[in-house]
Design an enzyme around this catalytic site. Sequence first.
Site, short mmCIF file in Angstrom:
data_model
loop_
_atom_site.label_atom_id
_atom_site.label_comp_id
_atom_site.label_asym_id
_atom_site.label_seq_id
_atom_site.Cartn_x
_atom_site.Cartn_y
_atom_site.Cartn_z
N ARG A 112 11.49 -6.68 4.57
CA ARG A 112 11.44 -5.27 4.95
C ARG A 112 12.02 -5.07 6.34
NH1 ARG A 112 5.69 -2.27 4.69
NH2 ARG A 112 5.36 -3.20 6.72
N ARG A 169 -0.34 -9.82 12.91
CA ARG A 169 -0.88 -8.69 12.13
C ARG A 169 -1.77 -9.20 11.00
NH1 ARG A 169 4.45 -6.05 10.60
NH2 ARG A 169 3.25 -4.66 9.27
N ARG A 195 -9.36 0.87 8.95
CA ARG A 195 -8.88 -0.49 9.21
C ARG A 195 -9.86 -1.31 10.03
NH1 ARG A 195 -3.01 0.10 8.57
NH2 ARG A 195 -1.97 -1.86 8.97
N ARG A 214 11.77 -1.41 11.39
CA ARG A 214 10.44 -1.50 12.00
C ARG A 214 10.35 -2.75 12.85
NH1 ARG A 214 5.56 -0.14 7.91
NH2 ARG A 214 4.52 -1.45 9.47
N LYS A 273 0.83 -1.21 0.00
CA LYS A 273 0.00 0.00 0.00
C LYS A 273 0.86 1.27 0.00
CE LYS A 273 -2.13 -1.10 3.85
NZ LYS A 273 -1.62 -2.42 4.19
P1 ADP Z 1 1.22 -2.34 7.44
O1 ADP Z 1 0.03 -2.13 6.58
O2 ADP Z 1 2.39 -2.88 6.73
O3 ADP Z 1 0.89 -3.09 8.70
P2 ADP Z 1 1.16 0.44 8.39
O4 ADP Z 1 2.29 1.36 8.29
O5 ADP Z 1 -0.09 0.77 7.63
O6 ADP Z 1 1.77 -0.95 7.96
O7 ADP Z 1 0.73 0.26 9.93
C1 ADP Z 1 1.63 -0.08 10.94
C2 ADP Z 1 0.89 -0.27 12.26
O8 ADP Z 1 0.31 0.99 12.67
C3 ADP Z 1 -0.28 -1.24 12.23
O9 ADP Z 1 0.10 -2.58 12.40
C4 ADP Z 1 -1.14 -0.72 13.40
O10 ADP Z 1 -0.60 -1.12 14.63
C5 ADP Z 1 -0.95 0.80 13.31
N1 ADP Z 1 -2.01 1.42 12.48
C6 ADP Z 1 -1.83 2.02 11.26
N2 ADP Z 1 -3.01 2.46 10.78
C7 ADP Z 1 -3.96 2.12 11.70
C8 ADP Z 1 -5.37 2.28 11.78
N3 ADP Z 1 -6.07 2.87 10.80
N4 ADP Z 1 -6.01 1.79 12.88
C9 ADP Z 1 -5.34 1.21 13.86
N5 ADP Z 1 -4.01 1.01 13.86
C10 ADP Z 1 -3.31 1.46 12.79
#
Ligand code: ADP
Length: 200
Positions: free
Chosen positions: A128, A146, A89, A134, A14
């Site tokens: 990654r 996750r 999400r 991370r 994404k």
């Molecule tokens: P990925 O999609 O690879 O997990 P992101 O950078 O989108 O990576 O998100 C990293 C983390 O940040 C998620 O695993 C979650 O803990 C938190 N996070 C991001 N966006 C949201 C959201 N909309 N609601 C709740 N937690 C979020």
Amino acid sequence: MLNLVLFGPPGAGKGTQAIRLAEKFNLVHISTGDILRQEIASKTELGRVAGELIDKGELVPDDVVISMIESRLKKPRCTVGFIFDGFPRTVAQALAFDKLLMKHHSKVSVMLCLVVDKGELVERLHKRGLTSGRGDDLETTTIEHRIDIYNEKTSPLIKYYESQGKYFPIPGMGTIEEITESLIHTIEKFNTKPIAVTSK
Ligand code: ADP
């Protein structure tokens, strides 16, 4: 206003694709993951709380991310639209998002979902983790957790947007360029109106 939701499991690509689409269509890119990581880097109280949850592979509470989005939408700016990456999400976030957009006389235009096999996701996230620094990409158990959370709490949004005729699955396997092309093709098919710069 073009409001794209870029959707998919962790590791689907994404972030990579959102940057490319934002450039192509002149959109403001809003990534809740990036915003949260900035809070962590700035050592704010929100960053401390979020960091603990993120490292465990948990979601950050809905009210926290919703208010992050709310404050960003409030900022006056000149744009043809937004690309939301990692948000919404949960169903609660999607409902709050619709309300918020309605206040701005706007709505979600389309939800583009990157479809990637679980094996490939785990492999990409591991890779990654070796370079991103991370914490949530390092441990297999966190990565698996996750993906489980995605299946349980995030994937119900597919039905939510499908019932509104806004769900478009896009194959997320292949080269970065091929995937961008598929996304652009779908957006252009959908967005037949000429894009004009308007201020909010
Ligand atoms: P990925 O999609 O690879 O997990 P992101 O950078 O989108 O990576 O998100 C990293 C983390 O940040 C998620 O695993 C979650 O803990 C938190 N996070 C991001 N966006 C949201 C959201 N909309 N609601 C709740 N937690 C979020």
